[in-house]
Design an enzyme around this catalytic site. Sequence first.
Site, PDB file in Angstrom:
ATOM      1  CB  CYS A 115      -0.117   4.875   3.746  1.00  0.00           C
ATOM      2  SG  CYS A 115      -0.268   6.644   3.951  1.00  0.00           S
ATOM      3  CG  HIS A 252       3.198   3.950   1.077  1.00  0.00           C
ATOM      4  ND1 HIS A 252       2.271   4.629   0.306  1.00  0.00           N
ATOM      5  CD2 HIS A 252       3.360   4.681   2.214  1.00  0.00           C
ATOM      6  CE1 HIS A 252       1.895   5.711   0.962  1.00  0.00           C
ATOM      7  NE2 HIS A 252       2.543   5.770   2.116  1.00  0.00           N
ATOM      8  CG  ASN A 282       2.045   9.320   1.296  1.00  0.00           C
ATOM      9  OD1 ASN A 282       1.212   8.545   0.843  1.00  0.00           O
ATOM     10  ND2 ASN A 282       2.472   9.253   2.550  1.00  0.00           N
TER      11      ASN A 282
END
Length: 325
Positions: A115, A252, A282
């Site tokens: 990520c 994020h 996500n």
Amino acid sequence: MSVRRSVIAGTGGYLPERVVTNEELARRVDTSDEWIVARTGIRQRHVAAKDELTSDLALHAAEAALVAAGRRAGEIDGILLATTTPDLTFPASATRVQAELGMTRGFAFDLQAVCSGFIFALAQADALIRSGMSERLLVIGAETFSRILDWEDRTTCVLFGDGAGAVVLEAGEGAGTPADRGVLSARLHSDGRQAELLKTDGGPSSTGTVGKVRMLGREVFRHAVTNLATVMEETLADVGVSTDEIDWVIPHQANRRILDGTARKLGIDPGRVIVTVDRHANTSAASVPLALDVAVRDGRVAPGNLLLLEAMGGGFTWGACLVRM
Ligand code: UT7
């Protein structure tokens, strides 16, 4: 004093057409829209079509970023593609993007920091440009995380989505002050001792498969807020600016509660945090450039704005970049 800077000249994003709602997931696993919204802020996610690959998503985002920057593919020196879900184990998906763009020079490679991938790629690209090795780079985050989810595991399958975001990063001149346009600071971290908390249960060298995502969410959550707040403070200290001077935080997008908790810890007004987790979920390495592109296109992020980009992911990896548009 004149210093070389790397400036974001254009942004692009791409989301697959198919939208999967929480209600649809609740028909597949033991979950509910109420639980997902309350615990994560996620309402829906986009999922790539069967024949749509990570490189296809990346290509769309890259093309949009080139248009926004007013540049042709032939003017790009290299492509850095952050992904954990490449088309193939090799060659790098970035090389397919290069070929599809019609680029016959320069370099292309993938970079894997889960990520945090886009932040790591942006920091690398910034270093390549500031060293004089490159003039203009495409930095992309693209993922088809839907392919590595266990769709029967409710603790992970509700959290992720597919997408891609990209920026054109090019050399510029600055005075060496916080007023300069470009990447002003980049800080990267990892801690391999935490690998077990967020990982896949397979890979080319261990099982000969790609594996599925496994996460101890509560533990990851606990580390996320602390690590992110610390690395954000590091970039602010590098440049000598305060949180009041940040126009937008582009985080994020893992969990609304992490975004709120981090903003609270740093004393940042939640109204200055770009939130897309409700619509995108996500998207791993794609989440920061996608959120940036959304905010550029809807006019919230404007030229001259000071942005704080941050991410955390498996490894653990985490990092932040302070950028003036
Ligand atoms: O992008 C990389 C970084 N990743 C992250 O930052 C993710 C960080 N972690 C999180 O965002 C949160 O920890 C989650 C959203 C994953 C989970 O939220 P939580 O508030 O930490 O919940 P929990 O894991 O403590 O689970 C609470 C309960 C459990 O039931 P019991 O043991 O209390 O009976 C879970 O089994 O919720 C249950 N649960 C669910 N219930 C309905 C877990 N997933 C679900 C679900 N639907 N999808």
